[in-house]
Each structure stands twice: as structure tokens, then as C-alpha cells.
Design an enzyme around this catalytic site. Structure first.
Site, PDB file in Angstrom:
ATOM      1  N   ASP A  11       0.796  -1.266  -0.151  1.00  0.00           N
ATOM      2  CA  ASP A  11      -0.018  -0.090  -0.139  1.00  0.00           C
ATOM      3  C   ASP A  11       0.958   1.274   0.087  1.00  0.00           C
ATOM      4  O   ASP A  11       1.984   1.233   0.307  1.00  0.00           O
ATOM      5  CB  ASP A  11      -0.851   0.022   1.013  1.00  0.00           C
ATOM      6  N   LYS A  18      -0.836   2.320   7.054  1.00  0.00           N
ATOM      7  CA  LYS A  18      -1.755   1.240   6.993  1.00  0.00           C
ATOM      8  C   LYS A  18      -0.759  -0.159   6.867  1.00  0.00           C
ATOM      9  O   LYS A  18      -0.954  -1.051   7.586  1.00  0.00           O
ATOM     10  CB  LYS A  18      -2.493   1.212   5.789  1.00  0.00           C
ATOM     11  N   THR A  61     -11.507   2.632  -6.654  1.00  0.00           N
ATOM     12  CA  THR A  61     -11.952   3.174  -7.786  1.00  0.00           C
ATOM     13  C   THR A  61     -13.252   4.042  -7.199  1.00  0.00           C
ATOM     14  O   THR A  61     -14.343   3.768  -7.950  1.00  0.00           O
ATOM     15  CB  THR A  61     -12.415   2.475  -8.710  1.00  0.00           C
ATOM     16  N   GLU A 108     -14.247  -8.948  -7.897  1.00  0.00           N
ATOM     17  CA  GLU A 108     -14.332  -9.292  -6.593  1.00  0.00           C
ATOM     18  C   GLU A 108     -15.646  -8.956  -6.052  1.00  0.00           C
ATOM     19  O   GLU A 108     -16.415  -8.103  -6.275  1.00  0.00           O
ATOM     20  CB  GLU A 108     -13.365  -8.566  -5.731  1.00  0.00           C
ATOM     21  N   PHE A 109     -16.244 -10.102  -5.495  1.00  0.00           N
ATOM     22  CA  PHE A 109     -17.655 -10.110  -5.014  1.00  0.00           C
ATOM     23  C   PHE A 109     -17.818  -9.977  -3.407  1.00  0.00           C
ATOM     24  O   PHE A 109     -18.910 -10.046  -2.930  1.00  0.00           O
ATOM     25  CB  PHE A 109     -18.632 -11.185  -5.778  1.00  0.00           C
ATOM     26  N   GLY A 151     -36.306  -0.329   3.337  1.00  0.00           N
ATOM     27  CA  GLY A 151     -35.771   0.547   4.351  1.00  0.00           C
ATOM     28  C   GLY A 151     -34.951   1.770   3.752  1.00  0.00           C
ATOM     29  O   GLY A 151     -35.540   2.321   2.918  1.00  0.00           O
ATOM     30  N   CYS A 181     -19.453   0.998  -2.603  1.00  0.00           N
ATOM     31  CA  CYS A 181     -19.645   0.212  -3.802  1.00  0.00           C
ATOM     32  C   CYS A 181     -20.807   0.834  -4.719  1.00  0.00           C
ATOM     33  O   CYS A 181     -20.763   1.263  -5.812  1.00  0.00           O
ATOM     34  CB  CYS A 181     -19.601  -1.266  -3.611  1.00  0.00           C
TER      35      CYS A 181
END
Ligand SMILES: NC(=O)c1ccc[n+]([C@@H]2O[C@H](COP(=O)([O-])OP(=O)(O)OC[C@H]3O[C@@H](n4cnc5c(N)ncnc54)[C@H](O)[C@@H]3O)[C@@H](O)[C@H]2O)c1
Length: 439
Positions: free
Chosen positions: A30, A35, A86, A152-153, A257, A264
Site C-alpha cells: 500500500d 496502513k 476506484t 471481486e464480489f 428501508g 460500492c
């Protein structure tokens, strides 16, 4: 295998720890030295259930370490996962690709041996092809660096499970060698029965934005029904239950709601619309404009309901807000509906006390003007109204009778439709939820 993970935020830190758990030698990189120091010391810079244990196991095994040096990862890994952010650009709806471009360029300039660069960040259509060219033009000698896409999910709050046991793997590749290498990286997951969809770069990168667009649409669909329920007297919770039994529809993501937020869905659907316009297919995704608008209208509706509950003005009233994270089991406050509502009420003169089990520090940094409280009960002291805005288990389990004598009035608005109306009403509260009839 020797793997690097570039960008160790919510996605990358989890992916790096997960790759080490799968037995690979992993270097996380990174540009934020703070971090890197935290992760190297076994501390997660954010809240994600179960991740600290996996990280520490990886560090203790000697298979996981972190660095800020691109020369280090270029020399010591053969597969590089790009996991940088992103975000939405500050002045328009497009994705900000500066971080991805910088990461690929920084890596490419250091590469000295053949390797596979794998995009995982969520990106606009056409990015993979553009990066393949960038890699070819930037990598010394211009050869040997192959590009693949592996969207990626993972879901925050379930990130560890989703990384070590994903429900599908999507590989965007241009040749069999890249496909073989990715199958080797994920061998243990594939042996566990995870389906693999192997395809081209363009399809792989599109799968992710298409999936998020579908999920956002499903949420906004039921929230649109909630708007109708609010004028017809129908009950959106019962409606959703009845719809969900149809297995063509299904019950998941069909809960009305306060709508979606986070790092995302909002930026992905906006980025998708912006990219579609550039590609001349804006009509194909113009429905997403309404999906976004429905979502934001839920926040406005919550503010209106709060004002109405307080007889037309929140000025000078104490409002307790339960929840700051955009969803439970996360400390992520990016585009948080809860904080959006809290801040809007504060700017109308309310004195807003916020409590969240995990997101207090992040919330305080973003909205320092709000009053942050030590507990749900603390926030409720002398409150004229309580707003339940993030569905943490702690709030669901709270016995309303423990608030007796604490608040100034017994009024609660349930922005997540997750509390037990009967229990609250039995304890003497006026309970209202979005899309549900008041009694
Ligand atoms: N958060 C999620 O649940 C999730 C799930 C699926 C996909 N994604 C996608 O993954 C990507 C990352 O999301 P995130 O939530 O982890 O973001 P994040 O902001 O938490 O992390 C991004 C990290 O990249 C680092 N970074 C920035 N520029 C860099 C560079 N040039 N080199 C190395 N590191 C750099 C930042 O310091 C930061 O630590 C996004 O495209 C997002 O849409 C996120």
C-alpha cells in the site's frame, strides 16, 4: 505461489490475508505507510469480523508480509492482484481511475520477469484492455507481463467467508496460460466446488458492475413499492414476504428501508451510467438513474417523517440516531444513509446524538459536528425521537423497557424495518417504519 496484493484497503487487506490462508506466499503493498505498519503489526485498520485472526495467522506463518515498495513486490511475486480504490470522481459520476493507473504503472516500471497482473478493483468497461496496453508499453522490454481480470464480489461484514469460500470465480483472460495460473492460485477454492466462469476481459470486468446494478435495482424496487405502500396503507414488509416466496424473485435484497450506501453500489451504478454514455448506450442503463433517485428519496422521506413526528420542526429537538455505518458489521461510513440523515437533521437545527457499535471514529472524522455518544442508551438520553438507521444486532436485541425514564418522549422511527413493532408498542412507544402503516 508467490502473490502480491496491491492496495490493502477493505478489499486488498482481506484478499492478502485470504491468499496466505490458502497457502500462498503473499506480499501486501500500500502507498499508505501507516496502513502497512498496522497490518504488519497484525492490526486491521477497519472493522471486519474474523479478519484479524486470519491476518495474524498469515503473519505468524511467515507467508504474509506488507510493504510500500513496488520493487519488492515486482521481485518477489509472480501474480499481482490490483485492489486499489476506484471512487466516484469529485465533480462528476465517473470512476476515478487515477489509483488503478498509478498502481499498474508503478508496478510495470519495476517488472523484470514474466508475471500475471490481475485486476480486482471494480472498473469501467474497457479498462482491462486499456491496462493491458499500458502494461505492454510500460513494462521494461514490453514482454512477459500478462493481464487478467478477476472481479471481486466480497461483502463487507462477510468478507473473510466470501474470500475463502466465494460463490463463484470469474476469470477474464486472453490466453490459457493466464487461466491455468488463476486456477492454480484458487486451487483450494475450486476443489471445494466453487464454480469458475472463464471468459474474456470485457465480460469479466462487466460482471461486477452488472451484479451491483442488479442488486441496487432490487433494493430500489422494493423501496419504490414502499413509497406506494405509504400512500395506499399497504404494508411493504408483508408485500416483500409474499413476493419473496416466488422463487423467480426470491426474498434476499428485497427488504425495504433506508436504502443502500457504502463504497460500492452508489458509485458503481453512477460510474456505469457515465461509462455507458461515453459508449453511446446510455439508454440501456438509464433505469439506473431512477434506481439512484429512489434510493436517495428514502433518505429524504426519513427526514420528512422525523420532522412530521416532531410536529413540523426538529429545531431545538434532541434526536438519537442509532447507527452510522452504511450497513451492520462494518465500520465503513462511505455514503452512509444513516449519517446523511443525521447530518441533514442537525443542519435543520436538531441536536443529534449518534451511536454506532463500530463506526464512531470514521463517523467523527467525516461529520465532526454531530454529538457522538457512548452507547445506544446514552444517545437516547432526553431524546424527543429515536431513529434506527443501521441494522446492528445490538439495536435489534435492545429491550425497549430499558429506555423507560431515559427519553423525553417515546417515539421511534425504524429506518430498517428491523425492530419488533409489537414489542415497542407494548412498551408504550409510537413506532413507525418506512413503508409500513402506523397504528
Ligand atoms: N469494499 C468492498 O466491499 C469491495 C468489494 C468488491 C470490490 N471492491 C472494489 O475494490 C476496490 C477497492 O475498494 P476498497 O473498498 O478496498 O477501497 P479502499 O479505499 O478501502 O482501499 C484502497 C487502498 O488502495 C490504496 N492505494 C491507493 N493508491 C495506491 C497505489 N497507487 N498503490 C498502492 N496502493 C494504493 C489506498 O491507500 C487504500 O489502502 C474498488 O474498486 C472497489 O469498488 C470493494
Amino acid at each position: 505461489m508467490r502473490v502480491s496484493v496491491i492496495g490493502t484497503g477493505y478489499l486488498g487487506a482481506t484478499h492478502a490475508a485470504g491468499m496466505a490462508e490458502m497457502g500462498h506466499d503473499v506480499i501486501g503493498l500500500d502507498v499508505d505507510p501507516g496502513k502497512v505498519a498496522q497490518l504488519s503489526a497484525g492490526q486491521i485498520p477497519f472493522f471486519e469480523p474474523g479478519l484479524a485472526a486470519v491476518l495474524r495467522r498469515g503473519l505468524a506463518s511467515g507467508r504474509l508480509r506488507f510493504t510500500t515498495s513496488y520493487a519488492d513486490v515486482a521481485a518477489n511475486a509472480d501474480v499481482h492482484f490490483i485492489c486499489v480504490g476506484t471512487p466516484q470522481q469529485a465533480d462528476n459520476d465517473s470512476a476515478d481511475m487515477r489509483f488503478v493507473d498509478a498502481a499498474v504503472t508503478s508496478l510495470a516500471t519495476e517488472l523484470a520477469a514474466p508475471c500475471l497482473v490481475v485486476g480486482k478493483s471494480t472498473v469501467p468497461a474497457g479498462t482491462a484492455a486499456r491496462l493491458a496496453a499500458l502494461l505492454e508499453n510500460t513494462a521494461p522490454a514490453g514482454e512477459g507481463a500478462d493481464l487478467a481480470w478477476n472481479p471481486e464480489f466480497l461483502r463487507e461484514g462477510h468478507a473473510v467467508q466470501d474470500t475463502v469460500r466465494p460463490d463463484r470465480l470469474v476469470f477474464g483472460v486472453t490466453n490459457q496460460g493466464a487461466d491455468r495460473q488463476l486456477r492454480e492460485v484458487y486451487a483450494s477454492v475450486i476443489e471445494g466446488g466453487c464454480p469458475v466462469i472463464s471468459t474474456d476481459l470485457a465480460t469479466a470486468e462487466l460482471v461486477k458492475v452488472a451484479a451491483n446494478s442488479f442488486l441496487a435495482t432490487k433494493i430500489s424496487f422494493i423501496n419504490a413499492m414502499a413509497e406506494v405502500c405509504e400512500v395506499t396503507g399497504a404494508d411493504v414488509a408483508t408485500l416483500a414476504e409474499a413476493l419473496g416466496h416466488d422463487d423467480r424473485i426470491g426474498p434476499r435484497f428485497l427488504k425495504s428501508g433506508l436504502g443502500f450506501g457504502g463504497g460500492c453500489l452508489p458509485k458503481d451504478i453512477r460510474g456505469f451510467m457515465a461509462r455507458a454514455e461515453e459508449l453511446g448506450v446510455e439508454q440501456a442503463v438509464s433505469f439506473l438513474r431512477e434506481v439512484d433517485a429512489i434510493n436517495l428519496r428514502r433518505r429524504a422521506r426519513m427526514i420528512d417523517l422525523a420532522v412530521a413526528e416532531l410536529d413540523g420542526s426538529v429545531d431545538g429537538k434532541r434526536i438519537a440516531v442509532w447507527g452510522a455505518a452504511f450497513k451492520p458489521d462494518s465500520d465503513d461510513v462511505r455514503d452512509s444513509p444513516a449519517l446523511d440523515v443525521a447530518s441533514a437533521l442537525q443542519s435543520r437545527g436538531a441536536d443529534v446524538g449518534v451511536y454506532d457499535p463500530k463506526a464512531m471514529d470514521n463517523a467523527r472524522k467525516k461529520y465532526p459536528e454531530l454529538d457522538y455518544c457512548r452507547s445506544a442508551i446514552d444517545a437516547a438520553h432526553d431524546a424527543d425521537l429515536i431513529l434506527h438507521l443501521t441494522e446492528w444486532e445490538e439495536f435489534r436485541k435492545l429491550d425497549p423497557t430499558t429506555l423507560d425514564g431515559i427519553t423525553r418522549a417515546k417515539r421511534i422511527l425504524d429506518g430498517r424495518g428491523a425492530l419488533d413493532p409489537a414489542a415497542w408498542r407494548a412498551a408504550g412507544w409510537t413506532y413507525r417504519a418506512l413503508g409500513r402503516p402506523s397504528i
